[in-house]
Design an enzyme around this catalytic site. Structure first.
Site, PDB file in Angstrom:
ATOM      1  N   ARG A  36       0.641  -1.138  -0.043  1.00 23.39           N
ATOM      2  CA  ARG A  36       0.040  -0.044  -0.190  1.00 23.39           C
ATOM      3  C   ARG A  36       0.710   1.357  -0.055  1.00 23.39           C
ATOM      4  NH1 ARG A  36      -4.839  -1.952   3.771  1.00 23.39           N
ATOM      5  NH2 ARG A  36      -6.147  -2.886   2.087  1.00 23.39           N
ATOM      6  N   LYS A 197     -19.540 -14.209   1.775  1.00 25.11           N
ATOM      7  CA  LYS A 197     -21.039 -13.508   1.935  1.00 25.11           C
ATOM      8  C   LYS A 197     -21.733 -13.206   0.659  1.00 25.11           C
ATOM      9  CE  LYS A 197     -18.395 -11.342   5.130  1.00 25.11           C
ATOM     10  NZ  LYS A 197     -17.223 -10.525   4.383  1.00 25.11           N
ATOM     11  N   GLY A 349      -9.271  -6.661  -1.714  1.00 23.53           N
ATOM     12  CA  GLY A 349      -9.412  -7.613  -0.488  1.00 23.53           C
ATOM     13  C   GLY A 349      -8.932  -8.978  -0.839  1.00 23.53           C
ATOM     14  N   GLY A 372     -14.121  -3.097  -0.322  1.00 24.50           N
ATOM     15  CA  GLY A 372     -15.460  -2.539  -0.130  1.00 24.50           C
ATOM     16  C   GLY A 372     -15.661  -1.218  -1.328  1.00 24.50           C
TER      17      GLY A 372
HETATM   18  P1  AMP Z   1     -15.897 -12.487   1.326  1.00 30.36           P
HETATM   19  O1  AMP Z   1     -15.284 -11.734   2.299  1.00 30.36           O
HETATM   20  O2  AMP Z   1     -17.384 -12.781   1.428  1.00 30.36           O
HETATM   21  O3  AMP Z   1     -15.280 -12.296  -0.326  1.00 30.36           O
HETATM   22  O4  AMP Z   1     -15.282 -13.967   1.605  1.00 30.36           O
HETATM   23  C1  AMP Z   1     -13.960 -14.378   1.315  1.00 30.36           C
HETATM   24  C2  AMP Z   1     -13.571 -15.715   2.151  1.00 30.36           C
HETATM   25  O5  AMP Z   1     -14.470 -16.820   1.649  1.00 30.36           O
HETATM   26  C3  AMP Z   1     -12.415 -16.221   2.264  1.00 30.36           C
HETATM   27  O6  AMP Z   1     -11.761 -15.875   3.418  1.00 30.36           O
HETATM   28  C4  AMP Z   1     -12.679 -17.636   1.918  1.00 30.36           C
HETATM   29  O7  AMP Z   1     -11.757 -18.519   2.492  1.00 30.36           O
HETATM   30  C5  AMP Z   1     -14.106 -18.105   2.215  1.00 30.36           C
HETATM   31  N1  AMP Z   1     -14.524 -19.048   1.122  1.00 30.36           N
HETATM   32  C6  AMP Z   1     -14.289 -19.002  -0.068  1.00 30.36           C
HETATM   33  N2  AMP Z   1     -14.916 -20.178  -0.313  1.00 30.36           N
HETATM   34  C7  AMP Z   1     -15.728 -20.799   0.507  1.00 30.36           C
HETATM   35  C8  AMP Z   1     -16.103 -22.111   0.977  1.00 30.36           C
HETATM   36  N3  AMP Z   1     -16.428 -22.891   0.027  1.00 30.36           N
HETATM   37  N4  AMP Z   1     -16.419 -22.173   2.113  1.00 30.36           N
HETATM   38  C9  AMP Z   1     -16.452 -21.504   3.242  1.00 30.36           C
HETATM   39  N5  AMP Z   1     -15.544 -20.100   3.037  1.00 30.36           N
HETATM   40  C10 AMP Z   1     -15.284 -20.043   1.771  1.00 30.36           C
END
Ligand code: AMP
Length: 392
Positions: A36, A197, A349, A372
Site C-alpha cells: 500500500r 458472503k 481484498g 469495499g
Molecule cells: P468474502 O469476504 O465474502 O469475499 O469471502 C472471502 C472468504 O470466503 C475467504 O476468507 C475464503 O476463505 C472464504 N471462502 C471461499 N470459499 C469458501 C467455501 N467454499 N466455504 C467457506 N468459506 C469460503
C-alpha cells in the site's frame, strides 16, 4: 471526468494528500507488506519532483477515536524515508499547533506524515470543524486512498468543502478501469464472483446483469445458488434467507440473456481444516461434507468461457484459498486470467491478495486497492470520496 493531479499546479503548493497506509504489521511493529505504501509512491514522487510541499495523511487500523500507540504511523514514515531516500517527518498528531508550525516551516520537496487520522473520533464522523482544520494545512487536496473512497469521512469528503480536490495516480487508475467496465465494457464480458458472503455480492449482480454476458460463481456463495439445483450441498455454507433473491437472479439473468455458470465439481472435506479428510466429487455433496473449493472440471469450464472474453471482472476467491488444499481453484483461475488478452480487473481484498501472492499482479490490467470500494463501484453507487473531487 474527475480532475487528476496532472491537471493542477503543485509547484510551491502545500499538497494535502490522503493515502491508504493501513498496512499490516507484526507484533514488533515491523511492516509485513508495504504494497500500500509503494502503491502511493508515483503520486508522492510526482509532488516531490514538481517541488510541492507534501503533507500525507492516513488511517491505520481501528483505534476508535483514541490515541493508541500500536496504531501510530511512525513505522510508515520510516519506510517512506527508506523508499524515497529523504527524511519523511512523522508528526505526533494530525491537527493542532505543532502540526501547523511544522507545515509552515516546510520547504519545496519536503514531506511530512500526519499521525493516524482515526485517533480523532471526528474523522469518521466527517466533523466539519475537524475537516476544516485538516484542510487549513493545504492549498490543494489529492485523493489517493481508493480503499476509503466509499466512506464520507473528514479526510475524504470534508476537506473538499475547503480545498480543490483532485485524484492521485492510484485513484485515477481505479476510476479509469471501473468506469470502463461499468460504463463501456468490451464484449464478451464475464463477471466472476466468489467468497463467502452472498449478501455483499447480490447488489453487484443486480447492477451488472445489464452489462455482462456471463456470470461465474464460486466460493461458498455458490452453494446458496446450487441449493435449489442439487440433491444436496452437505454441510456447505448456505444462506437460506437468500433463496428468493437467488431465484429472482436466475429469472432476471434468463430474461437478459446472461449465462450463469455454477460449479460442476467440488473439493469437499469433513472440516474446514488443512489436514481434514478430503476428496473431489461431481454433482451433489454428501451429508457431513463441506464444499471448500471448485473442482478441476469447474475450473476447465470457467476457463472455456473466459477464453474469448474481452472484459473480465473478478471479486471473491473460488474456495478457502488461505488453506493450500482448497486453493487450487482460486490459483488456477488467477493463472489462466493472467495469460489472457483481455481487460482483467481484480476486485480488492482477498482476490487481490491471492493474485499478488502469486506474483501475477503485473499480468492483470488492474488490481483494485479497495475491497469495499470496488464492490460499491460495481453496485453502481457513487463513491462519496470520488464524487467530491473536482470535475474537469
Ligand atoms: P468474502 O469476504 O465474502 O469475499 O469471502 C472471502 C472468504 O470466503 C475467504 O476468507 C475464503 O476463505 C472464504 N471462502 C471461499 N470459499 C469458501 C467455501 N467454499 N466455504 C467457506 N468459506 C469460503
Amino acid at each position: 471526468m474527475k480532475k487528476s493531479i496532472t491537471d493542477i499546479q503543485v509547484t510551491g503548493k502545500k499538497v494535502l494528500m490522503r493515502a491508504d497506509f493501513n498496512v499490516p504489521m507484526d507484533e514488533k511493529r515491523t511492516i509485513t507488506d508495504d504494497s500500500r505504501i509503494t502503491a502511493a509512491l508515483p503520486t508522492i514522487k510526482y509532488v516531490i519532483d514538481n517541488s510541492g510541499k507534501l503533507i500525507l495523511m492516513s488511517h491505520l487500523g481501528r483505534p476508535g477515536g483514541k490515541v493508541k500507540t500500536e496504531f501510530c504511523l511512525s513505522p510508515v514514515a520510516d519506510r517512506l524515508s527508506t523508499l524515497l531516500k529523504i527524511n519523511v517527518r512523522s508528526m505526533d498528531d494530525c491537527v493542532g499547533e505543532d502540526v501547523r508550525e511544522a507545515v509552515a516551516r516546510m520547504r519545496e520537496g519536503d514531506v511530512v506524515l500526519l499521525e493516524n487520522l482515526r485517533f480523532h473520533r471526528e474523522e469518521t464522523k466527517n466533523d466539519p470543524g475537524f475537516a476544516g482544520e485538516l484542510a487549513s494545512l493545504g492549498d490543494v487536496f489529492v485523493e489517493d486512498a481508493f480503499g476509503t473512497c466509499h466512506r464520507a469521512h473528514a479526510s475524504t469528503v470534508g476537506v473538499t468543502e475547503h480545498l480543490p480536490g483532485v485524484a492521485g495516480f492510484l485513484v485515477q487508475k481505479e476510476i479509469e478501469y471501473f468506469e470502463k467496465v461499468t460504463k463501456h465494457p468490451e464484449h464478451p464480458f464475464s463477471l466472476i464472483l466468489g467468497g463467502a458472503k452472498v449478501a455483499d455480492k447480490i447488489p453487484v449482480i443486480e447492477n451488472m446483469l445489464d452489462k455482462i454476458d456471463f456470470l461465474m460463481i464460486g466460493g461458498a456463495m455458490a452453494y446458496t445458488f446450487l441449493k435449489s439445483r442439487l440433491k444436496g450441498v452437505g454441510a456447505s455454507r448456505v444462506e437460506e434467507d437468500m433463496a428468493d433473491i437467488v431465484q429472482r437472479i436466475f429469472e432476471e439473468a434468463s430474461l437478459k440473456n446472461v449465462g450463469i455458470f455454477l460449479p460442476r465439481d467440488h473439493v469437499i472435506a469433513r472440516e474446514m481444516k488443512e489436514n481434514a479428510a478430503r476428496r473431489t466429487v461431481k454433482e451433489h455433496i454428501p451429508d457431513g461434507w463441506i464444499g471448500l473449493d471448485i473442482g478441476p472440471e469447474t475450473l476447465k469450464n470457467y476457463e472455456s468461457v473466459l477464453k474469448d472474453s474481452k472484459s473480465i471482472v473478478w471479486n471473491g476467491p473460488m474456495g478457502v484459498f488461505e488453506m493450500k488444499p482448497f486453493a487450487a481453484g482460486t490459483r488456477g483461475l488467477a493463472r489462466y486470467m493472467s495469460r489472457l488478452d483481455a481487460t482483467t480487473v481484480i476486485g480488492g481484498g482477498d482476490t487481490a491478495a491471492a493474485v499478488n501472492q502469486m506474483g501475477l499482479g503485473k499480468k492483470m490490467s488492474h488490481i483494485s486497492t479497495g475491497g469495499g470500494a470496488s464492490l460499491e463501484y460495481l453496485e453502481g453507487k457513487a463513491l462519496p470520496g470520488i464524487a467530491a473531487l473536482d470535475d474537469i
